[in-house]
Design a protein around this motif. Structure first.
Motif, mmCIF file in Angstrom:
data_model
loop_
_atom_site.group_PDB
_atom_site.id
_atom_site.type_symbol
_atom_site.label_atom_id
_atom_site.label_comp_id
_atom_site.label_asym_id
_atom_site.label_seq_id
_atom_site.Cartn_x
_atom_site.Cartn_y
_atom_site.Cartn_z
ATOM 1 N N ALA A 99 0.747 -1.444 -0.291
ATOM 2 C CA ALA A 99 -0.163 0.133 0.091
ATOM 3 C C ALA A 99 0.696 0.941 -0.425
ATOM 4 C CB ALA A 99 -0.932 -0.334 1.107
ATOM 5 N N ALA A 100 2.045 1.467 0.957
ATOM 6 C CA ALA A 100 2.801 2.677 0.930
ATOM 7 C C ALA A 100 3.447 2.510 -0.367
ATOM 8 C CB ALA A 100 3.959 2.367 2.052
ATOM 9 N N PHE A 101 3.942 2.093 -0.423
ATOM 10 C CA PHE A 101 4.469 1.456 -2.250
ATOM 11 C C PHE A 101 3.841 2.829 -3.444
ATOM 12 C CE2 PHE A 101 6.077 0.283 -6.463
ATOM 13 C CZ PHE A 101 7.173 0.345 -6.178
ATOM 14 N N TYR A 102 2.334 1.930 -3.451
ATOM 15 C CA TYR A 102 1.783 1.626 -4.725
ATOM 16 C C TYR A 102 1.594 3.458 -4.030
ATOM 17 C CZ TYR A 102 2.339 -2.076 -6.665
ATOM 18 O OH TYR A 102 3.106 -3.588 -7.869
ATOM 19 N N SER A 103 0.809 3.790 -3.097
ATOM 20 C CA SER A 103 0.243 5.006 -3.057
ATOM 21 C C SER A 103 1.479 6.433 -3.441
ATOM 22 C CB SER A 103 -0.134 5.103 -1.232
ATOM 23 O OG SER A 103 -0.945 4.335 -1.244
ATOM 24 N N LEU A 119 3.890 5.940 -5.256
ATOM 25 C CA LEU A 119 3.715 6.237 -6.893
ATOM 26 C C LEU A 119 3.020 6.265 -8.016
ATOM 27 C CD1 LEU A 119 5.596 4.256 -9.731
ATOM 28 C CD2 LEU A 119 4.394 2.180 -9.006
ATOM 29 N N ARG A 120 1.822 5.965 -7.622
ATOM 30 C CA ARG A 120 0.408 6.305 -8.196
ATOM 31 C C ARG A 120 -0.594 7.239 -7.495
ATOM 32 N NH1 ARG A 120 -0.464 1.100 -10.030
ATOM 33 N NH2 ARG A 120 -1.302 -0.510 -8.470
ATOM 34 N N GLY A 121 -0.398 7.931 -6.049
ATOM 35 C CA GLY A 121 -1.522 8.417 -4.840
ATOM 36 C C GLY A 121 -1.790 9.893 -6.506
ATOM 37 N N GLN A 122 -2.973 10.370 -5.412
ATOM 38 C CA GLN A 122 -3.049 12.139 -6.246
ATOM 39 C C GLN A 122 -2.961 12.313 -4.881
ATOM 40 O OE1 GLN A 122 -3.451 12.441 -9.754
ATOM 41 N NE2 GLN A 122 -2.557 10.212 -9.521
ATOM 42 N N PRO A 123 -2.988 13.793 -5.411
ATOM 43 C CA PRO A 123 -2.370 15.057 -4.242
ATOM 44 C C PRO A 123 -4.197 14.781 -3.641
ATOM 45 C CG PRO A 123 -2.024 16.454 -6.786
ATOM 46 C CD PRO A 123 -2.832 14.161 -6.798
ATOM 47 N N TYR A 181 -4.458 2.989 7.633
ATOM 48 C CA TYR A 181 -3.954 2.619 6.644
ATOM 49 C C TYR A 181 -5.074 2.191 5.678
ATOM 50 C CZ TYR A 181 -0.973 0.937 10.166
ATOM 51 O OH TYR A 181 0.184 1.611 11.327
ATOM 52 N N LEU A 182 -6.505 1.965 5.829
ATOM 53 C CA LEU A 182 -7.127 1.997 4.632
ATOM 54 C C LEU A 182 -7.690 3.125 3.563
ATOM 55 C CD1 LEU A 182 -10.505 0.809 6.494
ATOM 56 C CD2 LEU A 182 -9.044 -0.655 4.676
ATOM 57 N N ILE A 183 -6.790 4.231 4.514
ATOM 58 C CA ILE A 183 -6.698 5.262 3.696
ATOM 59 C C ILE A 183 -5.295 5.937 2.876
ATOM 60 C CG2 ILE A 183 -6.447 8.325 3.414
ATOM 61 C CD1 ILE A 183 -8.165 8.567 5.976
ATOM 62 N N MET A 184 -4.733 4.829 3.283
ATOM 63 C CA MET A 184 -3.475 4.429 2.180
ATOM 64 C C MET A 184 -3.501 3.299 1.512
ATOM 65 S SD MET A 184 0.331 4.112 3.797
ATOM 66 C CE MET A 184 0.475 2.526 4.685
ATOM 67 N N ALA A 185 -4.213 2.131 1.877
ATOM 68 C CA ALA A 185 -4.983 1.724 0.869
ATOM 69 C C ALA A 185 -5.788 2.132 -0.164
ATOM 70 C CB ALA A 185 -5.400 0.698 1.378
ATOM 71 N N GLN A 186 -6.465 2.931 -0.318
ATOM 72 C CA GLN A 186 -7.005 3.733 -1.453
ATOM 73 C C GLN A 186 -6.151 4.694 -2.461
ATOM 74 O OE1 GLN A 186 -10.281 6.094 0.790
ATOM 75 N NE2 GLN A 186 -10.911 4.033 1.937
ATOM 76 N N ALA A 187 -5.569 4.970 -1.315
ATOM 77 C CA ALA A 187 -3.840 6.208 -2.299
ATOM 78 C C ALA A 187 -3.522 5.724 -3.238
ATOM 79 C CB ALA A 187 -3.611 6.761 -1.165
ATOM 80 N N SER A 188 -3.180 3.869 -2.662
ATOM 81 C CA SER A 188 -2.572 2.709 -4.046
ATOM 82 C C SER A 188 -3.561 3.413 -5.244
ATOM 83 C CB SER A 188 -2.458 1.434 -3.435
ATOM 84 O OG SER A 188 -3.241 0.947 -3.110
ATOM 85 N N ALA A 216 7.207 9.558 2.998
ATOM 86 C CA ALA A 216 8.224 8.791 1.835
ATOM 87 C C ALA A 216 6.710 8.976 1.138
ATOM 88 C CB ALA A 216 8.564 7.390 1.818
ATOM 89 N N ILE A 217 5.434 8.292 0.574
ATOM 90 C CA ILE A 217 4.505 9.011 0.319
ATOM 91 C C ILE A 217 4.448 10.203 -0.406
ATOM 92 C CG2 ILE A 217 2.185 8.459 -0.569
ATOM 93 C CD1 ILE A 217 2.287 6.502 2.016
ATOM 94 N N VAL A 218 4.182 10.654 0.161
ATOM 95 C CA VAL A 218 4.204 12.273 -0.493
ATOM 96 C C VAL A 218 4.800 13.289 -1.400
ATOM 97 C CG1 VAL A 218 3.293 14.725 0.292
ATOM 98 C CG2 VAL A 218 2.444 13.020 1.430
ATOM 99 N N GLN A 219 6.533 12.432 -1.022
ATOM 100 C CA GLN A 219 7.481 13.123 -2.117
ATOM 101 C C GLN A 219 7.270 12.006 -2.941
ATOM 102 O OE1 GLN A 219 10.740 12.657 1.242
ATOM 103 N NE2 GLN A 219 9.834 14.190 2.325
#
Length: 252
Positions: free
Chosen positions: A109-113, A115-119, A152-159, A206-209
């Motif tokens: 979840a952290a990796f893909y958040s 990689l392709r999370g949105q603002p 953690y669910l929000i992090m998963a959604q951001a993936s 790290a996700i935001v960066q």
């Protein structure tokens, strides 16, 4: 040449509603909008929409309640988690098995958040982190576990990975139960709790960066630290119990 069979409109609507259940637009137990609202949303007739809902009902994805509307089946999550929850309740040592499993899920979840999370995803994640930081150390552990579960669910959604989101939502109850048990044990070590809070902040940073490798690494470090701390607490408590038994059997 054989002609291409045109898909029925009700089947198209069925596919779209299934996709909305999968991506979390409609979660287990939630009531679907009224037929007229969905018909307007999809720009279709109500008979076609009604047929699509009947298709979902036949698949066990929705349940109709007389006079109450149509609901996404609450059993979608229960079927997966209830046996595991019972197992964990009976065998507390399986809490560590779940922690190990969380390495894979939350690391992904952290990796893909990153990689392709949105603002807007990052804003939600930062807001969730701020909510956690605002909680006082003496807060009810059940409430704190609920807030952490949402984080953690929000992090998963951001993936933006539908399968990952679905698995995380399906395991929500089990995840929160695991977190609450961990929080209750960790309460005896305030320094570790402070370190864990800093680690969560590192994951979000790290996700935001948008650094996927660092985000996954930060998540793994975070869970490994929790696991090691809990093991140390367990070992210490075991030593205390052995000492107490010796005192009871050999009174002065």
């Amino acid at each position: 040449m054989s002609s291409i069979k045109q898909q029925k409109l009700s089947d198209v609507i069925t596919d779209r509603l299934e996709a909305m259940i999968l991506d979390g637009s409609f979660v287990a137990g939630v009531k679907l909008p009224a037929e007229r609202v969905l018909a307007t949303q999809f720009n279709v007739s109500r008979p076609s929409l009604r047929e699509a809902i009947q298709n979902l009902q036949a698949k066990g994805l929705v349940e109709r309640k007389q006079g109450g509307g149509t609901f996404v089946s609450a059993k979608l999550n229960a079927n997966m988690t209830e046996p595991l929850l019972a197992l964990i309740a009976q065998r507390p040592e399986t809490q560590f098995d779940l922690l190990e499993f969380r390495h894979a899920l939350e690391g992904m979840a952290a990796f893909y958040s990153a990689l392709r999370g949105q603002p807007e995803d990052y804003k939600q994640l930062q807001a969730a982190l701020s909510g956690l930081d605002a909680m006082v150390p003496t807060a009810d552990k059940a409430e704190e576990a609920q807030v952490l579960g949402e984080f953690y669910l929000i992090m998963a959604q951001a993936s933006h990975n539908i399968v990952l989101q679905h698995v995380m939502r399906s395991m929500k109850g089990m995840l929160i139960e695991n977190i609450q048990r961990n929080l209750q044990m960790l309460a005896v070590n305030p320094e570790a709790c402070n370190e864990i809070a800093l680690q969560r902040a590192s994951i979000v940073a790290a996700i935001v960066q948008q650094n996927p490798q660092q985000a996954r690494r930060a998540s793994n470090i975070h869970l490994a630290f929790i696991e090691e701390t809990l093991l140390n607490i367990n070992q210490r408590d075991s030593r205390v119990q052995r000492v107490l038994r010796r005192i009871e059997t050999n009174p002065s």
